[in-house]
Structure formats: C-alpha cells, structure tokens
Design a protein around this motif. Structure first.
Motif, PDB file in Angstrom:
ATOM      1  N   SER A 199       4.014  -5.106  11.638  1.00 28.58           N
ATOM      2  CA  SER A 199       5.326  -5.744  11.819  1.00 28.58           C
ATOM      3  C   SER A 199       5.590  -6.740  10.691  1.00 28.58           C
ATOM      4  CB  SER A 199       5.363  -6.478  13.161  1.00 28.58           C
ATOM      5  OG  SER A 199       4.495  -7.596  13.112  1.00 28.58           O
ATOM      6  N   ASP A 200       6.856  -7.015  10.461  1.00 29.15           N
ATOM      7  CA  ASP A 200       7.218  -7.989   9.426  1.00 29.15           C
ATOM      8  C   ASP A 200       6.608  -9.342   9.748  1.00 29.15           C
ATOM      9  OD1 ASP A 200       8.620  -6.013   8.233  1.00 29.15           O
ATOM     10  OD2 ASP A 200      10.591  -6.689   8.937  1.00 29.15           O
ATOM     11  N   GLU A 201       6.573  -9.669  11.053  1.00 31.47           N
ATOM     12  CA  GLU A 201       6.014 -10.939  11.506  1.00 31.47           C
ATOM     13  C   GLU A 201       4.537 -11.050  11.101  1.00 31.47           C
ATOM     14  OE1 GLU A 201       6.182 -11.066  15.707  1.00 31.47           O
ATOM     15  OE2 GLU A 201       6.185 -13.271  15.840  1.00 31.47           O
ATOM     16  N   GLU A 202       3.822  -9.958  11.331  1.00 28.80           N
ATOM     17  CA  GLU A 202       2.397  -9.984  11.008  1.00 28.80           C
ATOM     18  C   GLU A 202       2.173 -10.025   9.504  1.00 28.80           C
ATOM     19  OE1 GLU A 202       0.260  -7.095  13.480  1.00 28.80           O
ATOM     20  OE2 GLU A 202      -1.552  -8.112  12.803  1.00 28.80           O
ATOM     21  N   ARG A 203       2.971  -9.275   8.771  1.00 27.32           N
ATOM     22  CA  ARG A 203       2.855  -9.312   7.308  1.00 27.32           C
ATOM     23  C   ARG A 203       3.054 -10.738   6.817  1.00 27.32           C
ATOM     24  NH1 ARG A 203       4.666  -3.817   4.156  1.00 27.32           N
ATOM     25  NH2 ARG A 203       2.443  -3.667   3.742  1.00 27.32           N
ATOM     26  N   ALA A 204       4.018 -11.440   7.426  1.00 26.23           N
ATOM     27  CA  ALA A 204       4.300 -12.815   7.003  1.00 26.23           C
ATOM     28  C   ALA A 204       3.109 -13.723   7.321  1.00 26.23           C
ATOM     29  CB  ALA A 204       5.566 -13.319   7.694  1.00 26.23           C
ATOM     30  N   LEU A 205       2.517 -13.548   8.509  1.00 21.97           N
ATOM     31  CA  LEU A 205       1.328 -14.327   8.890  1.00 21.97           C
ATOM     32  C   LEU A 205       0.206 -14.112   7.866  1.00 21.97           C
ATOM     33  CD1 LEU A 205       0.365 -14.068  12.691  1.00 21.97           C
ATOM     34  CD2 LEU A 205       0.454 -16.139  11.272  1.00 21.97           C
ATOM     35  N   LEU A 206      -0.035 -12.850   7.545  1.00 20.22           N
ATOM     36  CA  LEU A 206      -1.116 -12.523   6.610  1.00 20.22           C
ATOM     37  C   LEU A 206      -0.809 -13.052   5.218  1.00 20.22           C
ATOM     38  CD1 LEU A 206      -2.025  -8.866   7.672  1.00 20.22           C
ATOM     39  CD2 LEU A 206      -3.435 -10.911   7.932  1.00 20.22           C
ATOM     40  N   ALA A 207       0.477 -13.028   4.850  1.00 20.32           N
ATOM     41  CA  ALA A 207       0.853 -13.466   3.503  1.00 20.32           C
ATOM     42  C   ALA A 207       0.620 -14.963   3.317  1.00 20.32           C
ATOM     43  CB  ALA A 207       2.311 -13.113   3.227  1.00 20.32           C
ATOM     44  N   ARG A 208       0.515 -15.701   4.433  1.00 16.78           N
ATOM     45  CA  ARG A 208       0.251 -17.138   4.328  1.00 16.78           C
ATOM     46  C   ARG A 208      -1.169 -17.414   3.843  1.00 16.78           C
ATOM     47  NH1 ARG A 208       0.807 -19.548   9.930  1.00 16.78           N
ATOM     48  NH2 ARG A 208      -0.237 -21.253   8.856  1.00 16.78           N
ATOM     49  N   ILE A 209      -2.027 -16.420   3.985  1.00 12.48           N
ATOM     50  CA  ILE A 209      -3.442 -16.626   3.636  1.00 12.48           C
ATOM     51  C   ILE A 209      -3.606 -16.557   2.126  1.00 12.48           C
ATOM     52  CG2 ILE A 209      -5.755 -15.652   3.889  1.00 12.48           C
ATOM     53  CD1 ILE A 209      -4.909 -14.891   6.738  1.00 12.48           C
ATOM     54  N   PRO A 210      -4.024 -17.647   1.535  1.00 10.63           N
ATOM     55  CA  PRO A 210      -4.019 -17.736   0.064  1.00 10.63           C
ATOM     56  C   PRO A 210      -5.251 -17.107  -0.558  1.00 10.63           C
ATOM     57  CG  PRO A 210      -4.775 -19.802   0.991  1.00 10.63           C
ATOM     58  CD  PRO A 210      -4.566 -18.871   2.154  1.00 10.63           C
ATOM     59  N   LEU A 211      -5.433 -15.825  -0.308  1.00 13.30           N
ATOM     60  CA  LEU A 211      -6.605 -15.153  -0.879  1.00 13.30           C
ATOM     61  C   LEU A 211      -6.125 -14.215  -1.985  1.00 13.30           C
ATOM     62  CD1 LEU A 211      -9.709 -14.903  -0.353  1.00 13.30           C
ATOM     63  CD2 LEU A 211      -9.159 -12.761   0.805  1.00 13.30           C
ATOM     64  N   THR A 212      -6.465 -14.555  -3.220  1.00 18.50           N
ATOM     65  CA  THR A 212      -6.008 -13.723  -4.335  1.00 18.50           C
ATOM     66  C   THR A 212      -7.013 -12.611  -4.621  1.00 18.50           C
ATOM     67  OG1 THR A 212      -7.158 -15.057  -5.967  1.00 18.50           O
ATOM     68  CG2 THR A 212      -4.906 -15.723  -5.403  1.00 18.50           C
ATOM     69  N   ASP A 213      -6.537 -11.572  -5.267  1.00 21.43           N
ATOM     70  CA  ASP A 213      -7.433 -10.491  -5.672  1.00 21.43           C
ATOM     71  C   ASP A 213      -8.499 -11.010  -6.630  1.00 21.43           C
ATOM     72  OD1 ASP A 213      -5.874  -8.947  -4.100  1.00 21.43           O
ATOM     73  OD2 ASP A 213      -5.305  -7.504  -5.661  1.00 21.43           O
ATOM     74  N   THR A 214      -8.110 -11.924  -7.476  1.00 21.24           N
ATOM     75  CA  THR A 214      -9.074 -12.511  -8.407  1.00 21.24           C
ATOM     76  C   THR A 214     -10.209 -13.175  -7.640  1.00 21.24           C
ATOM     77  OG1 THR A 214      -7.154 -13.000  -9.757  1.00 21.24           O
ATOM     78  CG2 THR A 214      -9.241 -13.990 -10.448  1.00 21.24           C
ATOM     79  N   ALA A 215      -9.850 -13.873  -6.551  1.00 19.93           N
ATOM     80  CA  ALA A 215     -10.877 -14.548  -5.759  1.00 19.93           C
ATOM     81  C   ALA A 215     -11.798 -13.525  -5.092  1.00 19.93           C
ATOM     82  CB  ALA A 215     -10.223 -15.433  -4.703  1.00 19.93           C
ATOM     83  N   VAL A 216     -11.220 -12.427  -4.597  1.00 25.26           N
ATOM     84  CA  VAL A 216     -12.060 -11.405  -3.949  1.00 25.26           C
ATOM     85  C   VAL A 216     -12.977 -10.746  -4.983  1.00 25.26           C
ATOM     86  CG1 VAL A 216     -12.063  -9.240  -2.644  1.00 25.26           C
ATOM     87  CG2 VAL A 216     -10.399 -11.019  -2.094  1.00 25.26           C
ATOM     88  N   CYS A 217     -12.481 -10.524  -6.180  1.00 24.40           N
ATOM     89  CA  CYS A 217     -13.320  -9.988  -7.253  1.00 24.40           C
ATOM     90  C   CYS A 217     -14.466 -10.941  -7.563  1.00 24.40           C
ATOM     91  CB  CYS A 217     -12.510  -9.725  -8.517  1.00 24.40           C
ATOM     92  SG  CYS A 217     -11.500  -8.245  -8.413  1.00 24.40           S
ATOM     93  N   ALA A 218     -14.152 -12.211  -7.648  1.00 28.95           N
ATOM     94  CA  ALA A 218     -15.183 -13.200  -7.961  1.00 28.95           C
ATOM     95  C   ALA A 218     -16.233 -13.239  -6.853  1.00 28.95           C
ATOM     96  CB  ALA A 218     -14.548 -14.573  -8.142  1.00 28.95           C
TER      97      ALA A 218
END
Lengths: 445, 445
Positions: free
Chosen positions: B242-261
């Motif tokens: 849902s758009d609501e859930e996407r918005a909730l998840l988008a609040r999480i400041p996890l970048t791809d760079t951080a996951v790579c690191a």
C-alpha cells in the motif's frame, strides 16, 4: 593376476599429497618387476615431480623398429569411498572381474605390456623389436611434467612408434583402436558477493546471492535445446566430421539402449545432429563437476553465502586450442557477470586434442594384432578422454601414437568400484605378444 | 554481561544431535536464573522435542495485563568455523561488541527480558504487569513442536500481548518495531542421472550431467533482468504494497551505500520496482544456499556425477501459503526437468508469513518504551526473517505479537563472528523496564 593384485594394493593416488610414500612404493615395485622380467637400464627418471619408471631392451638387431610403450602407475582418488562394495585398495575378484582402484586405469594395462615382453623373453630369449617402457606417475593430475620430460628426453625416447595402453574395448568381444583423443580445459570459477556470509532473512532479496548468479552463468553456457555450447567462437576451430569418419563410427554397434544399461541413465542427451558415439568422442563438451560454497550439511541453513564456486571442464577436439578456449570461456562469463559480484576464473589444467593417422604402419600392425588376439577385426574410433601426452609425443618424437586398450566401457574408471575384466586383460596380453611381432614386420615394408 | 558470557559458553546448537547435552545444560542454566531473579513456577515444559523453559510472575493484581515474553536459547551451527576470529563459544569483547554464537540471536535478547523483570522486582518489589516467560530450544530448526505446544498450552499461555525480542534495530541509535515477518519454504532438490559416477572423458557429451540440468532448472526460477521469481502463480497471493506502507518504509534512512558498506557487497541487486528495504522485507525471494554432489575437493576430477542436489529456500510474504508455494515450485521444476534425469523435491521446512496491527495498544506501548529507552522515536517496518511462531501465537492466543529487538543488522547472525553491540543491549533493557510500565497503562485505556 597376483602381480596386479600386489600393485593395486599400493594406493598410488597422485592427487593426494599424503600418498607420496605410496607413489614411491609403486615406482620401486615396478623397477623390481622390470628387472625381473629382463629389461635393462631400469631406473627412476626424474621429472621435476613424481619420477618416471623406465626400462628398455634394445637387442633386436639392425633394422628392427623401436617401440616406446607408455603407461601410468598413478590412480584417481577413491571418493565417494562409501559407494565401494569392497575397499578400493584390496583387490577383490567377483566372477571374471577384478575390482580395485587402478585395476583398469592403468595398472592392469601397463602390466599387460610387461607380461607380453616377458613372454617373448622367456619363450624366445629375445624380443622381435627394441622396446622402451616408460611409466608415468602423474597422469591423473594431468601430467604436469610430461611435456618437458618428453622434449628433454627425446634422444633417449627416440622410437619408430609409441604405444599407449590405457583405453577400453567396445565390449568383451570387440577390440578397438583409438586414433584420437579429446583435449580438455578445466576451470575453477568463483563468484564473490558480500564480504561474509549473510542471513537470508535479513538481506535476502536485496543483496545478490552468488549462487543465484553462478547457476545463471553456468546455465547460459549451453543451449538447453540443442545442447550446443554457447560460448562465442567456441566451435570456430572444430574440424567438421567427414563422411568417411561418420561411416567408420557408424560401424560401431553401440546402441543408446546399451549405453543406458551400462550407465544406468534414464535416457541419453547430447548435442543435436550427432549420434551418441559422435557426442562422446568427436564433439566438445561443457561439464560441471562440482559446486562449492554455502551450506550443504544435513538440515537447513538459510545462508546467503559470500561466494559460490564451480569446477567446470570442457572436452576439446581437433583443432581447438585449450588456451584459446579458456580465454573465450572466461570472457563470455565476464560479459554476463553483473556488477553485484566479482568473478574469478582460474585454469586448473589443460591438454590438447590429437588425431593419429590410421594408415601409419604401426597402427595397421596393431589392427592385425588385435584381430589375432581377439579373433575379430577391431573397430576404430576417436576417444572421448584426454591424454595430453599424445600430442606431446607426436610433437617431440615425430612418431605415430598407437592407442590401444583392454579395459571395458563399464570399468568405472574415475568412479567407485573400478574393475578390470580379466578375459579382456588376457586377450590384451596375447594381442601385445602378436603386436611386437607384427610391428617387427613393418621394417620390411 | 557475565550472565551472557556464561550462556554463550554453552554451545546449544539445536541442529546438531551431538549438542543435545548442551541443550539440556542451557535449559537448566536458565531455570536456575529465572528462579534466582524471582520468577515462579519455573519449569521445563515438554514439547515432544527440546523442552521449553517456562517461568511466570502473576501478582500484578486485578485488571493488570498479562504479557507472554518469548525467546529462544538454541543457536545456529558455527560453520565455516575457520572464518571466526575468536572461537564461537568463547565470548570475546572487542570494543563495544561481545562476539560469540548466539550473542545477538537470541541469548543476549532473552536475557534482556529477564534483566528488566529483575530490575522491577529488585527495585520495586513487584512487576506492573503479569509476566509469563517461555524460552524455546528449537527456533533455529524451524520450531517443529511450537505450533502444537502453543495450541495445547493456550490456557497456560493466555495473555493480552506476546513479546518477541529476537530482532535488530536499524542502527545503534535508531530503534525499530517490526510489525510482520516473512514466511519460508525450504526445499531439498535432487537431480539423479546415471546410476553411478561416470568418467566425463568416456561419457561426457552423451550422458546427461545432473549438474548441467540442475543449474538450468535453478536459473530458470528467476528472471535475470527483473529478478522476479518465474514460478507460475508464485505472486498470486502476495498483498500489494500500500502507499501508506511504502511511505512508512521510506522514512527509514537506510541507503544502498550503507547496505553495501555493511555487507561488503560490491553493489545491490533485487526485484525491479522495489527499494532495497522493500526487497528485503515485504517482497518474497528465491535463494540457493548450497549445491551438493560431484567433486569439490582440491585439484581437478573429471567426474560426471550420478546426482546433483541443491538447498533452496523462498522467503514468503502475506498472504502466500508455504504449502501452496512448495507445490507450485515443485510442479514448475518438474515441468522443466528433461526425461534424462529424475527430479526429487523434498520440503525440509516451512513457516507462514505474518503481519501485526500497528495500532494495537501493546504495539503502541512498545513504540513509547523504545523512545524512552533510546531517546528517539522508533521506526516501523516489516521484518525479512521468518518467525513461524508469530502466526502461531496470533492464531492460538488471539493476542497481538510485539516484535522488538536490540541486535543490529551487522550482527552476523547465522554467520561467522556473530556479535552483540552492548550499548544497544543496555538500551534494550531500559526499554523493557519502561515497556512493562507502558503496557500496564494500556489497561486504563
């Protein structure tokens, strides 16, 4: 038979460093045997690795041809050990078969060469040809020192023909002569993803799983329908199969049903447009031998592994070049590898394919001898296995290489429960007794 | 910290039969600890497998809510052992981290639950809620007895909320609440070809190599470009995001760079159209964990193996059904398997996905407590891992399941060098002290 049992009992596994003392024991045992049957200048010749056992008898007189007989005294590893019905290094006779690692590949066969020489020396007091015997100890690890050994020793090894007894008949009644071998290039591939193993619950779906990439790369190397290898330019140097050769191969009465019965395969598969025999001998292959990494123990572990590896080999046919094929394969794999992984590609070994002229007198002499030994005209085909030394002998000694053998296709060479069919061995010894005579006749041609 | 060290020293690997005595030792150790901190009716409850360690404190008075806290005292196997910097069962502190198998998953976290209860009992002489604690010993083998245990014990386990502390924060500063888990289905695939291993020189090209088939089957389960799973009907029951859930998840400041690191992956990959977080939590996956058969030792062996196997799992999301997905996967694989091989497909384990209502008072109480414990408003997301017991608790007890945790994403759970970040553990204990209070307040709502 007792000699063969004794030799099988020595676990001369060249691939396993812990068997180095057994390699030395096998070599010493062969030196002793060669001396006993009357060969001269018997010695261990250094190679830079495991020594060659060498012996000769050179008193056949002026004009007599010289034969260099090659065999190998090392054997394959035995894993999976649990699948052997009897221990691999305790020879066990069941019916007409003697079971044990190396029985067929190549201990039984190298002893046939010596037994035939012994028969001449005991019965006639001489051999009709000059005979040089060299037994390698590194054939099962792809003969890393043989090319240099043969080149450097070309004078000592000089001969009119080379005989390699390390092959199989078609069946117990039908002898074969092999006039070619496939080459081989063996690769170790490694796909590296994350720096360490991850939990697939935490990262699965977002971090590339090296296995998922590896299976994709490997699957793309072969067309699923035609089974053609899809590496670009892979087939460029493959000699087309001539009508003459197809006809020769078609004479061999090996049905797919028989191959299924022999191997236990539910059905056969292979490159479209070729017969089973053609696929197994004159066409190249792409084979996966093992896949490494991750978790393969009992139970279930949801690991997203840091790396996944594969052992892959390709059988090659004239005029493919192993170095070039390794390059082509690596560059094809690299072109498909996504930026989410690093791909490593190491060549673990390579050997060149070869063909031998069927019309050479030394080959024709073997065709006659096989008919005398087994009472039936032999068939001729190219072999599917790889013997790097064939190309090396041809290049260094300029002599034709005669490939004969008294194993059988179901001998389980390189697999559990290797065996040798003893009537075939005895027919082989008779054949070789005739061969030494037939070869002597070629001097008069 | 000393308690955690002691508990890590007991190698309670549920997957390994040889560790059965250690499982019993760990359970006894926990019984002793629970009694010591003041829980009552402490006992080992039979499950049909490894027992549950149970204890309770039920004197909070009329109207006070009852919390059932769940944890597990078993741990994952440790292989590959050689990659551990210090032995897995000898806890080693390096900086703020304590290394050892189970430090994060789940020994540190279950001890946090007990430590917070002990703090209340020692400081206040009572708990503000009724507390029931149950610690499982089979979580790492997919909780084979938990569904029946929870159903049969529903009366004893009756509660207003379930707390599962077996999760990670976003980073050391950012607490998370998890309001869902992925399910899982774990398959053992076996492709059988010839009856025994063959020599690829003799039969290569003519007899099907089970590895060549296996990699093709596995590669076809995923689209190489979109990374969508290609098993027909696989996505049919997946709830759209849902758009609501996407918005909730988008609040999480996890970048791809951080996951790579964090993972050391050169670059990330996943299903087209979804963010990294979405791919790792709310989307299903297809993962290969290991490939069996053939030859993987040092050197090169040209075996054409009798069989090749793969361990494969799929993470599932609501409302996918593990049984149905196993059937779909098997029938897809069977539809592709050529007649040259036999395909076997066994389900080694499965668990259902679940979601929890974020608005439930027990969940809201945890959001408040986390903010008190860490000084920052927690984020909310669905978890990527599988906890079969979430769906089982929800069904049997009709209570909301609160998923919190004080591990970190780089804890190397299920991998070498598992560790726990001690400041996060201490923040977790504070959080839980607050949580018992916050939960008590919900009775007044």
């Amino acid at each position: 038979l007792d000699r063969l049992r004794d030799l099988i009992r020595i676990p001369s596994v060249s691939m396993a460093p812990e068997h180095a003392p057994d390699m030395a024991r096998a070599a010493d045992w062969l030196v002793e045997l060669m001396r006993q049957i009357g060969l001269e200048n018997v010695d261990l010749l250094p190679t830079g690795g495991v020594p060659v056992v060498y012996g000769e008898w050179l008193h056949a007189g002026p004009g007599a041809p010289t034969l260099l007989a090659y065999g190998h005294y090392d054997v394959q590893p035995v894993d999976p050990l649990e699948e052997w019905l009897t221990p691999p290094f305790e020879p066990a006779r069941r019916g007409d078969d003697l079971f044990g690692r190396g029985a067929s590949d190549d201990k039984g066969q190298l002893l046939a060469v010596l037994a035939a020489a012994e028969a001449w020396l005991q019965a006639a007091g001489h051999l009709p040809i000059n005979l040089k015997v060299m037994l390698e100890g590194e054939e099962e690890i792809s003969s890393p020192h043989m090319a240099a050994f043969v080149q450097d020793g070309a004078q000592r090894l000089a001969c009119d023909a080379v005989l390699i007894c390390d092959d199989a008949m078609l069946d117990p009644h039908t002898p074969l002569i092999t006039y070619g071998v496939r080459g081989n290039v063996y690769l170790q591939l490694t796909v590296r993803g994350p720096a360490h193993d991850l939990h697939s619950g935490t990262f699965g779906g977002a971090v590339e799983n090296p296995f998922n990439v590896l299976v994709r790369l490997l699957a793309r190397c072969q067309d699923p329908d035609t089974r053609r290898i899809t590496i670009p330019h892979f087939y460029d140097r493959v000699r087309p199969l001539s009508d003459e050769e197809r006809a020769l191969l078609a004479r061999i009465p090996l049905t797919d049903t028989a191959v299924c019965a022999m191997t236990g395969a539910p059905a056969l598969a292979g490159e479209a447009g070729y017969t089973t025999l053609e696929r197994a001998a004159v066409r190249p292959t792409f084979e996966i031998h093992g896949v490494q990494g991750g978790f393969i123990g009992p139970g279930k572990k949801t690991v997203l592994p840091a790396w996944a590896g594969a052992k892959v080999s390709m059988r090659l046919v004239p005029d493919q070049d192993p170095q070039e094929i390794a390059r082509l394969a690596e560059s094809f794999l690299r072109s498909m590898a996504p930026p989410t992984v690093e791909l490593e590609c190491h060549v673990l070994g390579r050997s060149r394919p070869a063909v031998v002229d069927l019309e050479a007198p030394a080959v024709q002499a073997m065709l006659s001898a096989l008919e005398m030994g087994f009472g039936i005209a032999p068939l001729a085909l190219r072999g599917g296995g790889s013997l790097p030394i064939v190309a090396e002998f041809q290049d260094a000694l300029g002599a034709p290489v005669v490939l004969a053998g008294f194993g059988l296709p179901d001998d389980n060479t390189h697999a559990p429960n290797e065996k040798l069919h003893l009537p075939s061995l005895y027919g082989g010894i008779e054949t070789l007794i005739h061969y030494y005579h037939e070869l002597a006749q070629t001097a008069n041609l």
